[in-house]
Design a protein around this motif. Structure first.
Motif, PDB file in Angstrom:
ATOM      1  N   ARG A 277       0.832  -1.209   0.000  1.00  0.00           N
ATOM      2  CA  ARG A 277       0.000   0.000   0.000  1.00  0.00           C
ATOM      3  C   ARG A 277       0.865   1.257   0.000  1.00  0.00           C
ATOM      4  N   GLY A 278       2.059   1.169   0.597  1.00  0.00           N
ATOM      5  CA  GLY A 278       2.973   2.302   0.535  1.00  0.00           C
ATOM      6  C   GLY A 278       3.475   2.545  -0.875  1.00  0.00           C
ATOM      7  N   LEU A 279       3.746   1.470  -1.612  1.00  0.00           N
ATOM      8  CA  LEU A 279       4.178   1.589  -2.998  1.00  0.00           C
ATOM      9  C   LEU A 279       3.156   2.353  -3.834  1.00  0.00           C
ATOM     10  N   GLN A 280       1.880   2.158  -3.528  1.00  0.00           N
ATOM     11  CA  GLN A 280       0.818   2.804  -4.298  1.00  0.00           C
ATOM     12  C   GLN A 280       0.830   4.324  -4.171  1.00  0.00           C
ATOM     13  N   LEU A 281       1.503   4.847  -3.145  1.00  0.00           N
ATOM     14  CA  LEU A 281       1.573   6.302  -2.954  1.00  0.00           C
ATOM     15  C   LEU A 281       2.311   6.996  -4.089  1.00  0.00           C
ATOM     16  N   LEU A 282       3.065   6.241  -4.891  1.00  0.00           N
ATOM     17  CA  LEU A 282       3.780   6.844  -6.014  1.00  0.00           C
ATOM     18  C   LEU A 282       2.829   7.488  -7.016  1.00  0.00           C
ATOM     19  N   GLY A 283       1.566   7.087  -6.978  1.00  0.00           N
ATOM     20  CA  GLY A 283       0.601   7.689  -7.890  1.00  0.00           C
ATOM     21  C   GLY A 283       0.356   9.160  -7.630  1.00  0.00           C
ATOM     22  N   ALA A 312      21.942 -15.912  -7.019  1.00  0.00           N
ATOM     23  CA  ALA A 312      21.692 -14.895  -5.991  1.00  0.00           C
ATOM     24  C   ALA A 312      20.215 -14.538  -5.957  1.00  0.00           C
ATOM     25  N   GLU A 313      19.748 -14.145  -4.790  1.00  0.00           N
ATOM     26  CA  GLU A 313      18.328 -13.829  -4.603  1.00  0.00           C
ATOM     27  C   GLU A 313      17.980 -12.496  -5.258  1.00  0.00           C
ATOM     28  N   LYS A 314      16.862 -12.467  -5.928  1.00  0.00           N
ATOM     29  CA  LYS A 314      16.368 -11.235  -6.537  1.00  0.00           C
ATOM     30  C   LYS A 314      15.875 -10.300  -5.438  1.00  0.00           C
ATOM     31  N   GLN A 315      16.251  -9.008  -5.516  1.00  0.00           N
ATOM     32  CA  GLN A 315      15.806  -8.085  -4.477  1.00  0.00           C
ATOM     33  C   GLN A 315      15.631  -6.682  -5.033  1.00  0.00           C
ATOM     34  N   ILE A 316      14.783  -5.917  -4.341  1.00  0.00           N
ATOM     35  CA  ILE A 316      14.538  -4.524  -4.719  1.00  0.00           C
ATOM     36  C   ILE A 316      15.809  -3.717  -4.459  1.00  0.00           C
ATOM     37  N   SER A 317      16.154  -2.849  -5.391  1.00  0.00           N
ATOM     38  CA  SER A 317      17.426  -2.137  -5.330  1.00  0.00           C
ATOM     39  C   SER A 317      17.381  -0.974  -4.338  1.00  0.00           C
ATOM     40  N   ASN A 318      18.534  -0.664  -3.787  1.00  0.00           N
ATOM     41  CA  ASN A 318      18.658   0.524  -2.936  1.00  0.00           C
ATOM     42  C   ASN A 318      18.371   1.793  -3.735  1.00  0.00           C
ATOM     43  N   TYR A 319      18.706   1.760  -5.014  1.00  0.00           N
ATOM     44  CA  TYR A 319      18.406   2.907  -5.878  1.00  0.00           C
ATOM     45  C   TYR A 319      16.907   3.220  -5.823  1.00  0.00           C
ATOM     46  N   PHE A 320      16.094   2.181  -5.994  1.00  0.00           N
ATOM     47  CA  PHE A 320      14.653   2.382  -6.003  1.00  0.00           C
ATOM     48  C   PHE A 320      14.149   2.835  -4.628  1.00  0.00           C
ATOM     49  N   LEU A 321      14.647   2.225  -3.569  1.00  0.00           N
ATOM     50  CA  LEU A 321      14.176   2.561  -2.225  1.00  0.00           C
ATOM     51  C   LEU A 321      14.513   4.006  -1.874  1.00  0.00           C
ATOM     52  N   ASN A 322      15.709   4.456  -2.250  1.00  0.00           N
ATOM     53  CA  ASN A 322      16.068   5.862  -2.032  1.00  0.00           C
ATOM     54  C   ASN A 322      15.202   6.790  -2.863  1.00  0.00           C
ATOM     55  N   ALA A 323      14.995   6.426  -4.126  1.00  0.00           N
ATOM     56  CA  ALA A 323      14.180   7.260  -5.011  1.00  0.00           C
ATOM     57  C   ALA A 323      12.743   7.342  -4.528  1.00  0.00           C
ATOM     58  N   PHE A 324      12.219   6.243  -4.006  1.00  0.00           N
ATOM     59  CA  PHE A 324      10.855   6.215  -3.474  1.00  0.00           C
ATOM     60  C   PHE A 324      10.687   7.262  -2.382  1.00  0.00           C
ATOM     61  N   GLU A 325      11.613   7.321  -1.447  1.00  0.00           N
ATOM     62  CA  GLU A 325      11.484   8.277  -0.351  1.00  0.00           C
ATOM     63  C   GLU A 325      11.623   9.716  -0.836  1.00  0.00           C
ATOM     64  N   LYS A 326      12.483   9.938  -1.819  1.00  0.00           N
ATOM     65  CA  LYS A 326      12.631  11.295  -2.345  1.00  0.00           C
ATOM     66  C   LYS A 326      11.368  11.748  -3.073  1.00  0.00           C
ATOM     67  N   TRP A 327      10.678  10.813  -3.693  1.00  0.00           N
ATOM     68  CA  TRP A 327       9.436  11.152  -4.376  1.00  0.00           C
ATOM     69  C   TRP A 327       8.408  11.703  -3.401  1.00  0.00           C
ATOM     70  N   LEU A 328       8.326  11.132  -2.211  1.00  0.00           N
ATOM     71  CA  LEU A 328       7.247  11.463  -1.288  1.00  0.00           C
ATOM     72  C   LEU A 328       7.473  12.775  -0.545  1.00  0.00           C
ATOM     73  N   SER A 329       8.722  13.109  -0.247  1.00  0.00           N
ATOM     74  CA  SER A 329       9.087  14.398   0.362  1.00  0.00           C
ATOM     75  C   SER A 329       8.527  14.616   1.766  1.00  0.00           C
ATOM     76  N   PHE A 330       8.077  13.571   2.443  1.00  0.00           N
ATOM     77  CA  PHE A 330       7.520  13.771   3.773  1.00  0.00           C
ATOM     78  C   PHE A 330       8.599  14.089   4.803  1.00  0.00           C
ATOM     79  N   ASP A 331       9.842  13.730   4.515  1.00  0.00           N
ATOM     80  CA  ASP A 331      10.913  14.067   5.446  1.00  0.00           C
ATOM     81  C   ASP A 331      11.229  15.553   5.418  1.00  0.00           C
ATOM     82  N   THR A 332      11.045  16.194   4.264  1.00  0.00           N
ATOM     83  CA  THR A 332      11.327  17.622   4.141  1.00  0.00           C
ATOM     84  C   THR A 332      10.077  18.487   4.281  1.00  0.00           C
ATOM     85  N   ASN A 333       8.912  17.945   3.994  1.00  0.00           N
ATOM     86  CA  ASN A 333       7.662  18.724   4.045  1.00  0.00           C
ATOM     87  C   ASN A 333       6.570  17.941   4.775  1.00  0.00           C
ATOM     88  N   PRO A 334       6.762  17.672   6.063  1.00  0.00           N
ATOM     89  CA  PRO A 334       5.786  16.864   6.803  1.00  0.00           C
ATOM     90  C   PRO A 334       4.437  17.548   7.004  1.00  0.00           C
TER      91      PRO A 334
END
Length: 488
Positions: A277-283, A312-334
């Motif tokens: 459900r958190g992933l869906q916030l990208l919309g 090796a196990e398939k996993q979500i990249s750190n690139y994506f996880l960092n980008a996800f948080e930057k998209w939301l901006s809640f850390d800078t604009n709560p």
């Protein structure tokens, strides 16, 4: 320009309301830096094609109190003019940013709508209270409050009514002879513009609204907004997957991976957790702006780490996880997450309206179910949910305050229909037919209540039309009021 000043008595810390004491030190420092003045104008400086200067004001937190009683906060505004026009006599244009909880743009050059506006105006880019350099309410500054209730008692002063009060305070100090000025309101800034028309129309010369005509019914209109926007959100999802059908499987696989992970999600770099459900916030930004589809697609291009070691196990990249948080901006604009639903409230509680409306449409927005059934996973729109204050690290300290705000009933009025019905201020508004944030039907209902408003209804732009239109949107609206566009 002459800078006005008055003597301002600083309050003894213990005489302040409890919720105000914790900001006392920072405001005391602001007063000290300004030597007791309520307005300081800085020197002119340059970016390509523009000249800029900074203004700092000391304003009341609560305008209903007397000057001697009210705690003070700072408000910042940046003045912008075309190069060589610093000393020319031009009308003032106040820009009100979308949000709530986002600062005004930081110009790096003269381009787009700002360049167009600065050709004929002194543009005032005001950081709305609580944002940018206006006593910012950050994830760290709000922790100075000793309790959730004290924070709520402070936050109640950070809505459109007091943003308009700040604008009037600034106008009377900036505009020669305290004359009226023009206002350009984008999105939530347009909501503030309609509040301005309701309660301080004498300060207005003209008003331009871009994707910013609010619902003005009594009570809490948030539920009506979310119900009206569900259809457009679904439509935007369908359009996105039609443009990028390969992303149907990619996003479905991500949801399955998150759901099967321990705890129902994967850790985010900041300490939060990414769930389906958190992933869906990208919309929120991926579906509602002109370039959102492309940005969303390119984001998912790098969702998986490459498997460089066989087995090796398939996993979500750190690139994506960092980008996800930057998209939301809640850390800078709560402030956006905390105050979003309150912008729709007048004498009623929101009670997590978006969450309730989403629950009614869970057959469409249950990400896990959609992925398991092989259907496209629909992303959500401009909605704030209570579980975000558990999953997003920056918001966790404010969970109790968010719940108190959701139950708060005694919100004051933001609009006055009687005044709007008798409006004499020239108003022009761009209404975007496919706007995912401000529903076209609700916007038209409100427009019918604003006497004399001129509308431009278009599907040429999305909600971000003012930014995307290279000055065309503002030029069109100005043309509606200066006679360049026919009345019929």
């Amino acid at each position: 320009m002459q800078t006005l000043s008055i003597s301002v008595r600083l309050f003894h810390r213990n005489s302040l309301p409890t919720q105000s004491r914790y900001f006392c030190s920072s405001i005391r420092s602001s007063f000290a830096a300004m030597n007791g003045q309520i307005h300081i104008a800085g020197p002119w400086y340059s970016v390509p094609e523009l000249r800029l200067r900074d203004h700092h004001f000391i304003v009341p937190l609560d305008y209903s109190q007397s000057e001697s009683q009210s705690h003070k906060i700072s408000v910042f505004a940046r003045e912008a003019v075309a190069v060589g026009k610093e000393n020319q006599d031009m009308p003032y244009l106040l820009y009100l940013q979308g949000g709530p909880g986002f600062e005004s743009p930081r110009p790096t050059e003269g381009s787009g709508w700002l360049s167009k506006a600065c050709e004929e105006h002194r543009v005032i880019l005001m950081d709305q209270r609580g944002t940018g350099l206006s006593t910012p309410l950050t994830t760290s500054s709000m922790l100075q409050m000793k309790s959730a209730q004290e924070l709520v008692d402070y936050l109640k002063y950070f809505r459109a009514d007091n943003i308009v009060n700040d604008a009037e305070f600034v106008r009377k100090l900036l505009v020669p002879n305290a004359g009226p000025w023009k206002v350009l309101g984008q999105s939530f800034g347009g909501f503030c513009g309609v509040t301005y028309l309701s309660f301080a129309p004498k300060g207005l010369k003209e008003v331009y609204l871009t994707g910013g005509i609010p619902p003005i019914g009594d009570g809490c209109t948030a539920e009506a907004v979310y119900k009206a926007c569900i259809g457009p959100i679904i439509t935007q999802n369908e359009k996105y997957y039609k443009r990028y059908p390969q992303d149907i499987k990619i996003i479905r696989d991500v949801v399955n991976d998150l759901e099967q992970s321990e705890g129902g999600g994967v850790p985010l770099p900041s300490g939060g957790i990414l769930t389906p459900r958190g992933l869906q916030l990208l919309g929120l930004t991926g579906l509602g702006s002109s370039t959102g589809f492309e940005r969303l697609h390119y984001l998912f291009e790098r969702v998986w780490d490459p498997v460089i070691v066989p087995g090796a196990e398939k996993q979500i990249s750190n690139y994506f996880l960092n980008a996800f948080e930057k998209w939301l901006s809640f850390d800078t604009n709560p402030l956006y997450a905390l105050m979003h639903e309150s912008i729709y409230c007048q004498g009623a509680a929101s009670q997590w309206a978006a969450h309730r409306v989403r629950t009614e449409h869970e057959n469409k927005f249950d990400a896990v179910k959609a992925a398991k059934e092989g259907r496209p996973v629909f992303l959500t729109g401009e909605m704030v949910f209570p579980w975000m204050f558990d999953e997003i690290h920056a918001l966790r300290p404010f969970k109790e305050a968010a719940n108190l705000l959701a139950e708060k009933k005694d919100w004051p009025p933001l609009y006055n229909k009687t005044t709007l019905n008798k409006n004499t201020v020239p108003v022009a508004a761009a209404v975007y037919y496919e706007d995912m944030f401000v529903n076209v039907n609700l916007a038209m209902e409100t427009a019918a209540e604003i006497a004399g408003i001129r509308l431009w209804v278009t599907n040429e732009y999305m909600h971000s039309g003012l930014r995307d239109g290279a000055g065309h949107v503002l030029d069109h609206l100005m043309g509606l009021l200066n006679g360049k566009k026919p009345l019929f």
